[in-house]
Design a protein around this motif. Structure first.
Motif, PDB file in Angstrom:
ATOM      1  N   ILE A   1       0.835  -1.201   0.000  1.00  0.00           N
ATOM      2  CA  ILE A   1       0.000   0.000   0.000  1.00  0.00           C
ATOM      3  C   ILE A   1       0.867   1.247   0.000  1.00  0.00           C
ATOM      4  N   LEU A   2       1.888   1.271   0.843  1.00  0.00           N
ATOM      5  CA  LEU A   2       2.775   2.434   0.911  1.00  0.00           C
ATOM      6  C   LEU A   2       3.539   2.647  -0.393  1.00  0.00           C
ATOM      7  N   LEU A   3       3.970   1.559  -1.026  1.00  0.00           N
ATOM      8  CA  LEU A   3       4.687   1.689  -2.296  1.00  0.00           C
ATOM      9  C   LEU A   3       3.773   2.210  -3.404  1.00  0.00           C
ATOM     10  N   VAL A   4       2.529   1.746  -3.424  1.00  0.00           N
ATOM     11  CA  VAL A   4       1.581   2.240  -4.432  1.00  0.00           C
ATOM     12  C   VAL A   4       1.296   3.717  -4.202  1.00  0.00           C
ATOM     13  N   LEU A   5       1.094   4.119  -2.964  1.00  0.00           N
ATOM     14  CA  LEU A   5       0.873   5.534  -2.659  1.00  0.00           C
ATOM     15  C   LEU A   5       2.067   6.393  -3.069  1.00  0.00           C
ATOM     16  N   ALA A   6       3.274   5.900  -2.784  1.00  0.00           N
ATOM     17  CA  ALA A   6       4.480   6.647  -3.173  1.00  0.00           C
ATOM     18  C   ALA A   6       4.574   6.774  -4.686  1.00  0.00           C
ATOM     19  N   VAL A  51       2.054   6.737  -6.907  1.00  0.00           N
ATOM     20  CA  VAL A  51       1.022   7.657  -7.394  1.00  0.00           C
ATOM     21  C   VAL A  51       1.422   9.098  -7.135  1.00  0.00           C
ATOM     22  N   ILE A  52       1.916   9.370  -5.946  1.00  0.00           N
ATOM     23  CA  ILE A  52       2.336  10.730  -5.609  1.00  0.00           C
ATOM     24  C   ILE A  52       3.502  11.163  -6.483  1.00  0.00           C
ATOM     25  N   THR A  53       4.471  10.275  -6.689  1.00  0.00           N
ATOM     26  CA  THR A  53       5.634  10.607  -7.503  1.00  0.00           C
ATOM     27  C   THR A  53       5.238  10.920  -8.941  1.00  0.00           C
ATOM     28  N   PHE A  54       4.405  10.068  -9.549  1.00  0.00           N
ATOM     29  CA  PHE A  54       3.994  10.312 -10.925  1.00  0.00           C
ATOM     30  C   PHE A  54       3.162  11.580 -11.054  1.00  0.00           C
TER      31      PHE A  54
END
Length: 64
Positions: free
Chosen positions: A14-19, A21-24
């Protein structure tokens, strides 16, 4: 062991997906802002992709 590695695998995901999305989102917003300021599209795309490659190389070298 890092604090991230101690988390449950589903929380890590979950944390990696959030990171991601925010990065892109930030990269896209920065590219659009630079193009609106008059920078050539090819230069913005080149800089964006080069930056992404450098970050990925640093992450992969750290984990191997």
């Amino acid at each position: 062991m890092s604090r991230f590695a101690r988390l449950a695998p589903n929380v890590q995901g979950i944390l990696l997906v959030l990171a991601a999305v925010i990065t892109f989102t930030v990269l896209d917003a920065m590219a659009k802002a630079l193009i609106m300021k008059g920078y050539p599209v090819s230069q913005v795309i080149w800089a964006r992709n080069t930056g992404q490659v450098l970050i990925v190389v640093m992450i992969l070298r750290r984990n191997t």
